[in-house]
Design a protein around this motif. Structure first.
Motif, PDB file in Angstrom:
ATOM      1  N   THR A  76       0.570  -1.361   0.135  1.00 12.38           N
ATOM      2  CA  THR A  76       0.094   0.011   0.461  1.00 12.38           C
ATOM      3  C   THR A  76       0.869   1.229   0.211  1.00 12.38           C
ATOM      4  O   THR A  76       1.479   1.256   0.881  1.00 12.38           O
ATOM      5  N   LEU A  77       0.492   2.019  -0.734  1.00 14.09           N
ATOM      6  CA  LEU A  77       1.291   3.866  -0.765  1.00 14.09           C
ATOM      7  C   LEU A  77       0.187   4.312  -0.769  1.00 14.09           C
ATOM      8  O   LEU A  77      -0.402   4.611  -1.142  1.00 14.09           O
ATOM      9  N   GLU A  78       0.590   5.203   0.420  1.00 15.01           N
ATOM     10  CA  GLU A  78       0.105   6.099   1.165  1.00 15.01           C
ATOM     11  C   GLU A  78       0.915   8.119   1.101  1.00 15.01           C
ATOM     12  O   GLU A  78       1.721   8.045   1.652  1.00 15.01           O
ATOM     13  N   VAL A  79       0.142   8.564   0.874  1.00 14.50           N
ATOM     14  CA  VAL A  79       0.624  10.342   0.570  1.00 14.50           C
ATOM     15  C   VAL A  79      -0.123  10.808   1.595  1.00 14.50           C
ATOM     16  O   VAL A  79      -1.718  10.851   1.984  1.00 14.50           O
ATOM     17  N   ASP A  80       0.249  11.423   2.600  1.00 16.64           N
ATOM     18  CA  ASP A  80      -1.045  11.794   3.695  1.00 16.64           C
ATOM     19  C   ASP A  80      -2.178  12.948   3.220  1.00 16.64           C
ATOM     20  O   ASP A  80      -1.534  14.011   1.935  1.00 16.64           O
ATOM     21  N   GLY A  81      -3.306  12.758   3.040  1.00 13.06           N
ATOM     22  CA  GLY A  81      -4.243  13.382   3.131  1.00 13.06           C
ATOM     23  C   GLY A  81      -4.732  13.254   1.317  1.00 13.06           C
ATOM     24  O   GLY A  81      -5.519  13.561   0.458  1.00 13.06           O
ATOM     25  N   LYS A  82      -4.134  12.108   0.731  1.00 10.85           N
ATOM     26  CA  LYS A  82      -4.465  11.597  -0.637  1.00 10.85           C
ATOM     27  C   LYS A  82      -4.719  10.128   0.011  1.00 10.85           C
ATOM     28  O   LYS A  82      -4.667   9.668   0.638  1.00 10.85           O
ATOM     29  N   PRO A  83      -5.997   9.793  -1.790  1.00  9.22           N
ATOM     30  CA  PRO A  83      -6.280   8.247  -1.682  1.00  9.22           C
ATOM     31  C   PRO A  83      -4.895   7.328  -1.796  1.00  9.22           C
ATOM     32  O   PRO A  83      -3.723   7.829  -2.340  1.00  9.22           O
ATOM     33  N   ALA A  84      -5.203   5.630  -0.681  1.00  8.08           N
ATOM     34  CA  ALA A  84      -3.592   5.123  -0.882  1.00  8.08           C
ATOM     35  C   ALA A  84      -3.759   4.329  -2.237  1.00  8.08           C
ATOM     36  O   ALA A  84      -5.064   4.954  -3.315  1.00  8.08           O
ATOM     37  N   ILE A  85      -2.778   3.554  -2.595  1.00 10.13           N
ATOM     38  CA  ILE A  85      -2.925   2.856  -3.816  1.00 10.13           C
ATOM     39  C   ILE A  85      -2.292   1.848  -3.694  1.00 10.13           C
ATOM     40  O   ILE A  85      -1.561   1.520  -2.631  1.00 10.13           O
ATOM     41  N   ALA A  86      -3.183   0.851  -4.325  1.00  3.35           N
ATOM     42  CA  ALA A  86      -3.039  -0.356  -3.607  1.00  3.35           C
ATOM     43  C   ALA A  86      -1.971  -0.963  -5.396  1.00  3.35           C
ATOM     44  O   ALA A  86      -1.938  -0.761  -6.003  1.00  3.35           O
ATOM     45  N   ALA A  87      -0.773  -1.450  -4.650  1.00  2.00           N
ATOM     46  CA  ALA A  87       0.209  -1.725  -5.612  1.00  2.00           C
ATOM     47  C   ALA A  87       0.893  -3.545  -5.050  1.00  2.00           C
ATOM     48  O   ALA A  87       0.593  -4.086  -3.960  1.00  2.00           O
ATOM     49  N   SER A  88       1.593  -3.857  -5.915  1.00  4.47           N
ATOM     50  CA  SER A  88       2.247  -4.832  -5.903  1.00  4.47           C
ATOM     51  C   SER A  88       3.393  -5.031  -7.036  1.00  4.47           C
ATOM     52  O   SER A  88       3.823  -3.973  -7.844  1.00  4.47           O
ATOM     53  N   ALA A  89       3.809  -5.792  -7.157  1.00  2.00           N
ATOM     54  CA  ALA A  89       5.054  -6.268  -8.637  1.00  2.00           C
ATOM     55  C   ALA A  89       4.165  -6.750  -9.346  1.00  2.00           C
ATOM     56  O   ALA A  89       2.743  -7.170  -9.681  1.00  2.00           O
ATOM     57  N   ASP A  90       4.873  -6.894 -11.249  1.00  2.00           N
ATOM     58  CA  ASP A  90       4.242  -6.890 -12.371  1.00  2.00           C
ATOM     59  C   ASP A  90       4.199  -8.324 -12.407  1.00  2.00           C
ATOM     60  O   ASP A  90       4.826  -8.923 -11.409  1.00  2.00           O
ATOM     61  N   LYS A  91       3.290  -8.795 -13.250  1.00  2.00           N
ATOM     62  CA  LYS A  91       2.278 -10.454 -12.914  1.00  2.00           C
ATOM     63  C   LYS A  91       3.481 -11.257 -12.816  1.00  2.00           C
ATOM     64  O   LYS A  91       4.040 -12.636 -12.610  1.00  2.00           O
TER      65      LYS A  91
END
Length: 156
Positions: free
Chosen positions: A32-47
């Motif tokens: 999970t990538l997060e910056v204060d005040g912004k929606p989190a981004i669900a991330a992963s490695a490439d397939k």
């Protein structure tokens, strides 16, 4: 606007399946990538690297950063030269080459912006603004591989 700018981001690994990294196949690459005040981004490695293809991966995020940085720099360049942009869309692509030793690097990114300007008299300045945007783009200036541009300019 000169000066030093600082950015903060929180990356949290959320892929523990109960046994941590006890084996290469025993953990999920979820982040999970997060910056204060912004929606989190669900991330992963490439397939190909055992990641979840439904989530953003680092390679896509790098490509997105280059595309968006050029777009924003381009719009600024157009404003400064009197070009009125009425639409902008980019179909960007990037090539990453693995080195055979569990590493690799991007070898090239190609941005293909399709830009619509308000008047025919603006087309040449709109084309030149891509060169200026390339000089201004912080992200493109930070990478060690070519970032090419194949713009298409229309009037409408």
């Amino acid at each position: 606007m000169n000066g030093e700018h600082h950015y903060r981001l929180r990356s949290t690994w959320t892929g523990d399946r109960g046994s941590g990294t006890s084996g290469y196949r025993d953990y999920d690459r979820a982040v999970t990538l997060e910056v204060d005040g912004k929606p989190a981004i669900a991330a992963s490695a490439d397939k190909p690297f055992r990641g979840d293809p439904a989530k953003w991966n680092p390679e896509e995020l790098l490509l997105a950063a280059l595309s968006e940085c050029h777009l924003l720099s381009y719009l600024h360049a157009c404003v400064t030269t009197g070009v009125v942009v009425t639409a902008y869309e980019d179909d960007a692509s990037g090539t990453m080459q693995e080195d055979g030793n569990s590493g690799g690097a991007f070898t090239e990114v190609v941005l293909r912006p399709r830009v619509r300007v308000a008047e025919e008299s603006m087309v040449e300045a709109a084309r030149a603004a891509h060169r200026q945007a390339r000089e201004w783009c912080f992200i493109a200036n930070s990478v060690n591989f070519p970032v090419r541009h194949e713009p298409e300019i229309t009037v409408g």
